[in-house]
Design a protein around this motif. Structure first.
Motif, PDB file in Angstrom:
ATOM      1  N   GLU A   5       0.830  -1.209   0.000  1.00 56.03           N
ATOM      2  CA  GLU A   5       0.000   0.000   0.000  1.00 56.03           C
ATOM      3  C   GLU A   5       0.863   1.259   0.000  1.00 56.03           C
ATOM      4  OE1 GLU A   5      -3.878  -1.298   2.561  1.00 56.03           O
ATOM      5  OE2 GLU A   5      -1.949  -1.252   3.637  1.00 56.03           O
ATOM      6  N   VAL A   6       1.949   1.224   0.748  1.00 55.01           N
ATOM      7  CA  VAL A   6       2.872   2.368   0.778  1.00 55.01           C
ATOM      8  C   VAL A   6       3.440   2.600  -0.611  1.00 55.01           C
ATOM      9  CG1 VAL A   6       5.041   3.260   1.725  1.00 55.01           C
ATOM     10  CG2 VAL A   6       3.455   2.008   3.202  1.00 55.01           C
ATOM     11  N   ARG A   7       3.853   1.531  -1.264  1.00 53.55           N
ATOM     12  CA  ARG A   7       4.426   1.642  -2.620  1.00 53.55           C
ATOM     13  C   ARG A   7       3.424   2.217  -3.611  1.00 53.55           C
ATOM     14  NH1 ARG A   7       6.646  -3.359  -4.965  1.00 53.55           N
ATOM     15  NH2 ARG A   7       7.909  -1.927  -6.174  1.00 53.55           N
ATOM     16  N   GLU A   8       2.168   1.849  -3.479  1.00 53.40           N
ATOM     17  CA  GLU A   8       1.129   2.381  -4.375  1.00 53.40           C
ATOM     18  C   GLU A   8       0.857   3.856  -4.104  1.00 53.40           C
ATOM     19  OE1 GLU A   8      -2.400  -0.009  -4.042  1.00 53.40           O
ATOM     20  OE2 GLU A   8      -1.340  -1.825  -4.651  1.00 53.40           O
ATOM     21  N   GLN A   9       0.811   4.217  -2.843  1.00 52.61           N
ATOM     22  CA  GLN A   9       0.469   5.584  -2.455  1.00 52.61           C
ATOM     23  C   GLN A   9       1.625   6.573  -2.665  1.00 52.61           C
ATOM     24  OE1 GLN A   9      -1.447   5.741   1.349  1.00 52.61           O
ATOM     25  NE2 GLN A   9      -1.723   7.945   1.267  1.00 52.61           N
ATOM     26  N   PHE A  10       2.868   6.097  -2.521  1.00 48.63           N
ATOM     27  CA  PHE A  10       4.040   6.974  -2.620  1.00 48.63           C
ATOM     28  C   PHE A  10       5.060   6.406  -3.608  1.00 48.63           C
ATOM     29  CE2 PHE A  10       2.483   7.113   1.808  1.00 48.63           C
ATOM     30  CZ  PHE A  10       2.050   8.437   1.846  1.00 48.63           C
ATOM     31  N   PRO A  11       4.699   6.300  -4.901  1.00 46.24           N
ATOM     32  CA  PRO A  11       5.622   5.696  -5.867  1.00 46.24           C
ATOM     33  C   PRO A  11       6.891   6.531  -6.046  1.00 46.24           C
ATOM     34  CG  PRO A  11       3.751   6.679  -6.997  1.00 46.24           C
ATOM     35  CD  PRO A  11       3.474   6.778  -5.521  1.00 46.24           C
ATOM     36  N   ILE A  31       9.485  -6.649   7.842  1.00 43.76           N
ATOM     37  CA  ILE A  31       8.564  -5.641   8.358  1.00 43.76           C
ATOM     38  C   ILE A  31       7.243  -5.833   7.637  1.00 43.76           C
ATOM     39  CG2 ILE A  31       8.150  -3.189   8.707  1.00 43.76           C
ATOM     40  CD1 ILE A  31      11.228  -2.816   8.437  1.00 43.76           C
ATOM     41  N   ASP A  32       6.217  -6.187   8.393  1.00 45.68           N
ATOM     42  CA  ASP A  32       4.917  -6.511   7.804  1.00 45.68           C
ATOM     43  C   ASP A  32       3.973  -5.318   7.745  1.00 45.68           C
ATOM     44  OD1 ASP A  32       5.594  -9.266   7.488  1.00 45.68           O
ATOM     45  OD2 ASP A  32       5.282  -9.515   9.634  1.00 45.68           O
ATOM     46  N   GLU A  33       4.094  -4.414   8.694  1.00 48.85           N
ATOM     47  CA  GLU A  33       3.191  -3.260   8.742  1.00 48.85           C
ATOM     48  C   GLU A  33       3.956  -2.040   9.221  1.00 48.85           C
ATOM     49  OE1 GLU A  33      -0.965  -1.946  10.888  1.00 48.85           O
ATOM     50  OE2 GLU A  33      -0.442  -4.068  10.787  1.00 48.85           O
ATOM     51  N   VAL A  34       3.711  -0.892   8.574  1.00 51.36           N
ATOM     52  CA  VAL A  34       4.408   0.347   8.924  1.00 51.36           C
ATOM     53  C   VAL A  34       3.427   1.500   9.064  1.00 51.36           C
ATOM     54  CG1 VAL A  34       6.543  -0.306   7.729  1.00 51.36           C
ATOM     55  CG2 VAL A  34       4.828   1.044   6.522  1.00 51.36           C
ATOM     56  N   ALA A  35       3.895   2.530   9.760  1.00 50.31           N
ATOM     57  CA  ALA A  35       3.205   3.816   9.790  1.00 50.31           C
ATOM     58  C   ALA A  35       4.131   4.795   9.073  1.00 50.31           C
ATOM     59  CB  ALA A  35       2.968   4.275  11.222  1.00 50.31           C
ATOM     60  N   VAL A  36       3.668   5.374   7.986  1.00 52.63           N
ATOM     61  CA  VAL A  36       4.478   6.346   7.252  1.00 52.63           C
ATOM     62  C   VAL A  36       4.457   7.660   8.028  1.00 52.63           C
ATOM     63  CG1 VAL A  36       4.739   7.639   5.103  1.00 52.63           C
ATOM     64  CG2 VAL A  36       4.020   5.243   5.041  1.00 52.63           C
ATOM     65  N   ILE A  37       5.636   8.163   8.330  1.00 45.88           N
ATOM     66  CA  ILE A  37       5.764   9.394   9.092  1.00 45.88           C
ATOM     67  C   ILE A  37       6.016  10.575   8.170  1.00 45.88           C
ATOM     68  CG2 ILE A  37       7.182  10.585  10.826  1.00 45.88           C
ATOM     69  CD1 ILE A  37       7.624   7.725  12.004  1.00 45.88           C
ATOM     70  N   ASP A  38       6.834  10.358   7.140  1.00 53.39           N
ATOM     71  CA  ASP A  38       7.181  11.438   6.220  1.00 53.39           C
ATOM     72  C   ASP A  38       7.617  10.848   4.898  1.00 53.39           C
ATOM     73  OD1 ASP A  38       7.380  14.205   5.832  1.00 53.39           O
ATOM     74  OD2 ASP A  38       8.555  14.454   7.664  1.00 53.39           O
ATOM     75  N   ARG A  39       7.667  11.675   3.868  1.00 53.27           N
ATOM     76  CA  ARG A  39       8.122  11.228   2.552  1.00 53.27           C
ATOM     77  C   ARG A  39       8.978  12.312   1.926  1.00 53.27           C
ATOM     78  NH1 ARG A  39       3.769  12.268  -1.773  1.00 53.27           N
ATOM     79  NH2 ARG A  39       2.732  14.081  -0.928  1.00 53.27           N
ATOM     80  N   PHE A  40       9.939  11.873   1.105  1.00 52.09           N
ATOM     81  CA  PHE A  40      10.908  12.800   0.528  1.00 52.09           C
ATOM     82  C   PHE A  40      11.336  12.321  -0.853  1.00 52.09           C
ATOM     83  CE2 PHE A  40      11.452  12.753   5.124  1.00 52.09           C
ATOM     84  CZ  PHE A  40      11.375  14.100   5.440  1.00 52.09           C
ATOM     85  N   ASP A  41      11.815  13.265  -1.656  1.00 52.36           N
ATOM     86  CA  ASP A  41      12.430  12.921  -2.935  1.00 52.36           C
ATOM     87  C   ASP A  41      13.924  12.653  -2.772  1.00 52.36           C
ATOM     88  OD1 ASP A  41      10.057  13.234  -4.443  1.00 52.36           O
ATOM     89  OD2 ASP A  41      10.381  15.392  -4.577  1.00 52.36           O
ATOM     90  N   ASP A  42      14.513  13.218  -1.722  1.00 54.06           N
ATOM     91  CA  ASP A  42      15.952  13.177  -1.507  1.00 54.06           C
ATOM     92  C   ASP A  42      16.293  12.229  -0.345  1.00 54.06           C
ATOM     93  OD1 ASP A  42      18.585  13.822  -0.549  1.00 54.06           O
ATOM     94  OD2 ASP A  42      18.443  15.774  -1.533  1.00 54.06           O
ATOM     95  N   SER A  43      17.182  11.272  -0.597  1.00 48.73           N
ATOM     96  CA  SER A  43      17.546  10.288   0.432  1.00 48.73           C
ATOM     97  C   SER A  43      18.271  10.937   1.611  1.00 48.73           C
ATOM     98  CB  SER A  43      18.416   9.187  -0.162  1.00 48.73           C
ATOM     99  OG  SER A  43      19.647   9.716  -0.623  1.00 48.73           O
ATOM    100  N   LYS A  44      19.050  11.974   1.363  1.00 49.70           N
ATOM    101  CA  LYS A  44      19.784  12.625   2.454  1.00 49.70           C
ATOM    102  C   LYS A  44      18.836  13.299   3.438  1.00 49.70           C
ATOM    103  CE  LYS A  44      23.941  13.390  -0.199  1.00 49.70           C
ATOM    104  NZ  LYS A  44      24.839  14.370  -0.809  1.00 49.70           N
TER     105      LYS A  44
END
Length: 85
Positions: A5-11, A31-44
């Motif tokens: 679901e994370v992959r679909e929502q935040f490709p 890891i079977d289940e996660v809570a997404v806290i933040d998302r970024f384009d930059d790995s750093k």
């Protein structure tokens, strides 16, 4: 949220997550289940956010991953922040 679901929502993004459900099998941490806290384009920037969270609450299981990863599977030796269960 399941990783699929994370992959679909935040490709094609870096996500900082907290592991909510995980298991150890054959030297790997899944890891079977996660809570997404933040998302970024930059790995750093994602890594910086991960370290901030880890400093604030070191007993929680945080990670940052790119959503191009098909599975959240890590070698146990690399998940050294995990304490005894």
């Amino acid at each position: 949220m399941r990783w699929e679901e994370v992959r679909e929502q935040f490709p094609d993004e870096w996500v900082v997550c907290e592991a909510l459900a995980s298991r150890s099998e054959d030297g790997y941490w899944y890891i079977d289940e996660v809570a997404v806290i933040d998302r970024f384009d930059d790995s750093k920037i994602a890594m910086k956010r991960y370290y901030e969270l880890h400093r604030e609450k070191p007993n929680r299981e945080y990670g940052f991953f790119h959503t191009s990863r098909e599975h959240l599977q890590l070698r146990e030796k690399w998940s050294g922040v995990r304490g005894p269960r």
